[in-house]
Design an enzyme around this catalytic site. Structure first.
Site, PDB file in Angstrom:
ATOM      1  N   HIS A  20      -1.771  -0.540  -7.876  1.00 29.37           N
ATOM      2  CA  HIS A  20      -0.602   0.337  -8.032  1.00 29.37           C
ATOM      3  C   HIS A  20       0.160   0.063  -9.325  1.00 29.37           C
ATOM      4  CE1 HIS A  20      -0.558   1.077  -3.373  1.00 29.37           C
ATOM      5  NE2 HIS A  20      -1.532   1.710  -3.994  1.00 29.37           N
ATOM      6  N   GLY A  64      -0.305  -9.312   4.377  1.00 34.49           N
ATOM      7  CA  GLY A  64       1.035  -8.805   4.075  1.00 34.49           C
ATOM      8  C   GLY A  64       1.099  -7.353   3.673  1.00 34.49           C
TER       9      GLY A  64
HETATM   10  P1  OAD Z   1       4.932  -2.443   3.430  1.00 38.07           P
HETATM   11  O1  OAD Z   1       6.397  -2.652   3.263  1.00 38.07           O
HETATM   12  O2  OAD Z   1       4.474  -1.115   3.905  1.00 38.07           O
HETATM   13  O3  OAD Z   1       4.354  -3.520   4.451  1.00 38.07           O
HETATM   14  C1  OAD Z   1       4.653  -4.881   4.353  1.00 38.07           C
HETATM   15  C2  OAD Z   1       3.892  -5.602   5.438  1.00 38.07           C
HETATM   16  O4  OAD Z   1       4.088  -6.988   5.259  1.00 38.07           O
HETATM   17  C3  OAD Z   1       4.348  -5.274   6.874  1.00 38.07           C
HETATM   18  O5  OAD Z   1       3.205  -5.001   7.670  1.00 38.07           O
HETATM   19  C4  OAD Z   1       5.058  -6.558   7.342  1.00 38.07           C
HETATM   20  O6  OAD Z   1       4.848  -6.813   8.731  1.00 38.07           O
HETATM   21  C5  OAD Z   1       4.347  -7.602   6.516  1.00 38.07           C
HETATM   22  N1  OAD Z   1       5.135  -8.812   6.199  1.00 38.07           N
HETATM   23  C6  OAD Z   1       6.428  -8.910   5.821  1.00 38.07           C
HETATM   24  N2  OAD Z   1       6.759 -10.173   5.521  1.00 38.07           N
HETATM   25  C7  OAD Z   1       5.629 -10.916   5.711  1.00 38.07           C
HETATM   26  C8  OAD Z   1       5.313 -12.309   5.565  1.00 38.07           C
HETATM   27  N3  OAD Z   1       6.200 -13.198   5.122  1.00 38.07           N
HETATM   28  N4  OAD Z   1       4.051 -12.703   5.864  1.00 38.07           N
HETATM   29  C9  OAD Z   1       3.123 -11.814   6.316  1.00 38.07           C
HETATM   30  N5  OAD Z   1       3.359 -10.491   6.465  1.00 38.07           N
HETATM   31  C10 OAD Z   1       4.594 -10.047   6.151  1.00 38.07           C
HETATM   32  O7  OAD Z   1       4.258  -2.855   2.039  1.00 38.07           O
HETATM   33  P2  OAD Z   1       2.799  -2.490   1.499  1.00 38.07           P
HETATM   34  O8  OAD Z   1       1.811  -2.498   2.598  1.00 38.07           O
HETATM   35  O9  OAD Z   1       2.560  -3.345   0.324  1.00 38.07           O
HETATM   36  O10 OAD Z   1       3.095   1.867  -3.099  1.00 38.07           O
HETATM   37  O11 OAD Z   1       3.023  -1.000   1.017  1.00 38.07           O
HETATM   38  C11 OAD Z   1       1.958  -0.312   0.421  1.00 38.07           C
HETATM   39  C12 OAD Z   1       2.451   0.580  -0.684  1.00 38.07           C
HETATM   40  O12 OAD Z   1       3.483   1.447  -0.180  1.00 38.07           O
HETATM   41  C13 OAD Z   1       3.127  -0.145  -1.842  1.00 38.07           C
HETATM   42  O13 OAD Z   1       2.215  -0.662  -2.778  1.00 38.07           O
HETATM   43  C14 OAD Z   1       3.962   0.939  -2.438  1.00 38.07           C
HETATM   44  C15 OAD Z   1       4.545   1.558  -1.183  1.00 38.07           C
HETATM   45  O14 OAD Z   1       4.916   2.896  -1.281  1.00 38.07           O
HETATM   46  C16 OAD Z   1       3.374   2.306  -4.338  1.00 38.07           C
HETATM   47  O15 OAD Z   1       4.381   1.966  -4.908  1.00 38.07           O
HETATM   48  C17 OAD Z   1       2.359   3.216  -4.900  1.00 38.07           C
END
Ligand code: OAD
Length: 241
Positions: free
Chosen positions: A117, A185
């Protein structure tokens, strides 16, 4: 939880691929996108993270990215980032695929990284297409300008835009050849990144998920480890590493 089995799979793997999301940087103090305190709970993506939003109001979009750069600049890599940098040293074939636009993996020592991204620290010219690394915080002027005079944009992927082709190709190759595919994560709701563990599994990989909670891909994972990346990922390093 079956940490011991996951550790054995990784120790025996010839090829490991890892997909990370915002959750791995949460323990460094960076907000995730979804869930409590998530960026998309407080900001509207259609006003800040689309090409249309940038055309409409580049100043507003840049102020948001400049604020995010200032928050990121104050953060340090955590034990989860460091564990993945350690994996890279030990596994014969390794690729870290991240959806994160921070540079915490690199700052922890990871070198075999692809950013699906984009990066907050790279800027791209709207006119000549030139790219530059830029770590100035805060940016001055805002919006920043290219040497050609054109306006620069953050080199990140916005909603409705395709992923950088070379990065996606490397990620797919890693998914095809992985013996173990680790997903850490991420909520696994944003495609095509979220398809990678499925691709890997179809090509014979064992899939391990590390997350605080159940996600869209938990049901297909061979092992799900519930907890923090900073606590669980170091435990996946085989003992003789
Ligand atoms: P999300 O905010 O959708 O998800 C974060 C995940 O991390 C969740 O499933 C939480 O349960 C988990 N989580 C939080 N803290 C944690 C920890 N300390 N240890 C383990 N797990 C933890 O973020 P992404 O999946 O990265 O796109 O989101 C995907 C994309 O959506 C991003 O790259 C961004 C966003 O829109 C763009 O900007 C193109």
């Amino acid at each position: 939880m079956n940490i011991a089995e996951a550790r054995t799979w990784i120790a025996q793997a010839r090829s490991v691929a890892v997909l990370t999301g915002a959750g791995i940087s949460a323990e460094s103090g960076l907000p995730t996108f979804r869930g409590p305190g998530g960026l998309w709970r407080n900001f509207r993506p259609e006003e800040l993270a689309t090409p249309e939003a940038f055309r409409r109001d580049p100043q507003l979009v840049w102020e948001w990215y400049d604020w995010r750069r200032s928050v990121h600049a104050k953060c340090e890599p955590n034990a989860g980032h460091r564990a993945l940098a350690e994996f890279e040293q030990r596994v014969q074939e390794f690729l870290l695929i991240t959806q994160n636009v921070d540079s915490l993996h690199e700052r922890a020592g990871s070198r075999r990284v692809v950013h699906l991204h984009g990066s907050l620290w790279r800027l791209r010219c709207m006119v000549c297409g030139g790219e530059e690394e830029n770590t100035q915080v805060p940016l001055d002027p805002l919006p920043p300008r290219c040497a050609c005079g054109g306006m620069l944009r953050p080199d990140v992927v916005w909603f409705g835009e395709p992923l950088p082709q070379a990065a996606m190709e490397r990620a797919l190759q890693a998914a095809y050849s992985a013996d173990v595919f680790l997903v850490a994560g991420t909520s696994s709701v944003v495609y095509p990144a979220a398809a990678l563990p499925h691709v890997a599994k179809q090509h014979g990989a064992r899939v391990i998920e590390v997350n605080l909670e159940t996600t869209e891909m938990s049901a297909m994972a061979d092992i799900t480890l519930r907890g923090k990346c900073g606590e669980l990922l170091p435990q996946l390093l085989p003992a003789d590493f």
